[in-house]
Design a protein around this motif. Structure first.
Motif, mmCIF file in Angstrom:
data_model
loop_
_atom_site.group_PDB
_atom_site.id
_atom_site.type_symbol
_atom_site.label_atom_id
_atom_site.label_comp_id
_atom_site.label_asym_id
_atom_site.label_seq_id
_atom_site.Cartn_x
_atom_site.Cartn_y
_atom_site.Cartn_z
ATOM 1 N N ARG A 89 2.721 9.330 4.527
ATOM 2 C CA ARG A 89 3.204 9.770 5.831
ATOM 3 C C ARG A 89 2.837 8.757 6.920
ATOM 4 O O ARG A 89 3.650 8.435 7.786
ATOM 5 N N GLN A 90 1.621 8.233 6.886
ATOM 6 C CA GLN A 90 1.188 7.278 7.900
ATOM 7 C C GLN A 90 2.005 5.990 7.846
ATOM 8 O O GLN A 90 2.501 5.508 8.863
ATOM 9 N N TYR A 91 2.155 5.434 6.655
ATOM 10 C CA TYR A 91 2.909 4.192 6.535
ATOM 11 C C TYR A 91 4.395 4.417 6.770
ATOM 12 O O TYR A 91 5.085 3.538 7.288
ATOM 13 N N ALA A 92 4.903 5.582 6.413
ATOM 14 C CA ALA A 92 6.310 5.895 6.681
ATOM 15 C C ALA A 92 6.563 5.919 8.177
ATOM 16 O O ALA A 92 7.591 5.433 8.650
ATOM 17 N N ILE B 86 0.840 -1.200 0.000
ATOM 18 C CA ILE B 86 0.000 0.000 0.000
ATOM 19 C C ILE B 86 0.870 1.242 0.000
ATOM 20 O O ILE B 86 0.615 2.203 -0.732
ATOM 21 N N TYR B 87 1.927 1.228 0.796
ATOM 22 C CA TYR B 87 2.867 2.348 0.818
ATOM 23 C C TYR B 87 3.491 2.552 -0.567
ATOM 24 O O TYR B 87 3.533 3.668 -1.085
ATOM 25 N N ALA B 88 3.993 1.467 -1.169
ATOM 26 C CA ALA B 88 4.638 1.562 -2.483
ATOM 27 C C ALA B 88 3.655 2.034 -3.550
ATOM 28 O O ALA B 88 4.003 2.842 -4.418
ATOM 29 N N ASP B 89 2.412 1.567 -3.480
ATOM 30 C CA ASP B 89 1.384 1.998 -4.431
ATOM 31 C C ASP B 89 1.081 3.484 -4.266
ATOM 32 O O ASP B 89 0.931 4.215 -5.247
ATOM 33 N N ALA B 90 1.002 3.948 -3.023
ATOM 34 C CA ALA B 90 0.736 5.374 -2.776
ATOM 35 C C ALA B 90 1.881 6.237 -3.291
ATOM 36 O O ALA B 90 1.644 7.302 -3.885
ATOM 37 N N VAL B 91 3.112 5.782 -3.107
ATOM 38 C CA VAL B 91 4.262 6.531 -3.625
ATOM 39 C C VAL B 91 4.204 6.589 -5.150
ATOM 40 O O VAL B 91 4.424 7.640 -5.757
ATOM 41 N N ALA C 12 -4.657 18.600 -6.553
ATOM 42 C CA ALA C 12 -4.086 18.908 -5.241
ATOM 43 C C ALA C 12 -4.689 18.040 -4.138
ATOM 44 O O ALA C 12 -3.978 17.570 -3.251
ATOM 45 N N LYS C 13 -5.978 17.802 -4.203
ATOM 46 C CA LYS C 13 -6.628 16.983 -3.178
ATOM 47 C C LYS C 13 -6.165 15.525 -3.275
ATOM 48 O O LYS C 13 -5.959 14.864 -2.254
ATOM 49 N N ILE C 14 -5.983 15.049 -4.486
ATOM 50 C CA ILE C 14 -5.498 13.683 -4.692
ATOM 51 C C ILE C 14 -4.077 13.554 -4.143
ATOM 52 O O ILE C 14 -3.740 12.595 -3.445
ATOM 53 N N LEU C 15 -3.237 14.549 -4.461
ATOM 54 C CA LEU C 15 -1.866 14.538 -3.954
ATOM 55 C C LEU C 15 -1.843 14.565 -2.429
ATOM 56 O O LEU C 15 -1.042 13.868 -1.797
ATOM 57 N N ASP C 16 -2.730 15.348 -1.840
ATOM 58 C CA ASP C 16 -2.795 15.433 -0.388
ATOM 59 C C ASP C 16 -3.206 14.088 0.219
ATOM 60 O O ASP C 16 -2.653 13.663 1.244
ATOM 61 N N THR C 17 -4.153 13.411 -0.412
ATOM 62 C CA THR C 17 -4.587 12.098 0.068
ATOM 63 C C THR C 17 -3.442 11.097 0.042
ATOM 64 O O THR C 17 -3.210 10.380 1.021
ATOM 65 N N PHE C 18 -2.714 11.052 -1.074
ATOM 66 C CA PHE C 18 -1.589 10.116 -1.163
ATOM 67 C C PHE C 18 -0.466 10.509 -0.215
ATOM 68 O O PHE C 18 0.202 9.640 0.346
ATOM 69 N N ALA C 19 -0.263 11.798 -0.014
ATOM 70 C CA ALA C 19 0.768 12.244 0.935
ATOM 71 C C ALA C 19 0.427 11.786 2.352
ATOM 72 O O ALA C 19 1.317 11.382 3.112
ATOM 73 N N LYS C 20 -0.846 11.833 2.724
ATOM 74 C CA LYS C 20 -1.254 11.368 4.051
ATOM 75 C C LYS C 20 -1.021 9.872 4.211
ATOM 76 O O LYS C 20 -0.566 9.406 5.263
#
Length: 154
Positions: free
Chosen positions: A120-123, A78-83, A109-117
């Motif tokens: 960040r959580q999995y990191a 999931i982390y790798a997919d989000a990246v 921007a909203k999509i980028l923010d979702t993936f950034a969250k």
């Protein structure tokens, strides 16, 4: 909702003295029993090329630190997919140029923010940020060698 449980080594290194010797032995035995296996970690086929390369890069790092286990395969995927999706959206957003960029955010921007969250959580969960890495380092670095008397009589 209570606090998150912390590993015994982290508690001992933080100087927490609220556990008795018996509780420490029981908890150490329980932690050893639930330690997950790490013999079948593989990259899922549903990841795209960049996601697979990120999965392999992170998995190699976690394996080297002794933190990779079979049960972490899906969260790592999931982390790798989000990246990968974050990278894709960033590339797609490079062509955007609004009439007045100060007033209107980029469409993705909203999509980028979702993936950034998600990233960040999995990191944080995997120890990729300095605070989480420091917590792992403290737990591993302060392991005291036991003398023969302590090994025998606890």
């Amino acid at each position: 909702m209570g606090r998150r449980a912390r590993p015994l080594e982290v508690l001992k290194n933080d100087g927490k003295k609220h556990l008795t010797k018996k509780e420490i032995r029981q908890r150490a035995a329980a932690e050893e029993r639930i330690k997950p296996a790490s013999n079948d970690v593989h990259c899922p086929a549903w990841l795209d090329a960049y996601g697979r390369s990120e999965f392999r890069r992170v998995a190699a790092d976690l394996r080297q630190r002794g933190l990779l286990a079979n049960v972490y395969m899906v969260p790592l995927a999931i982390y790798a997919d989000a990246v990968s999706r974050y990278r894709h959206e960033t590339e797609a957003g490079k062509d955007w140029a609004g009439e007045n960029e100060d007033e209107r955010p980029a469409p993705n921007a909203k999509i980028l923010d979702t993936f950034a969250k998600i990233i960040r959580q999995y990191a944080t969960d995997f120890g990729f940020n300095p605070a989480a890495l420091a917590k792992i380092a403290v737990a591993q670095s302060n392991e005291e060698p036991k003398d023969p008397f302590e090994e025998r009589f606890g």
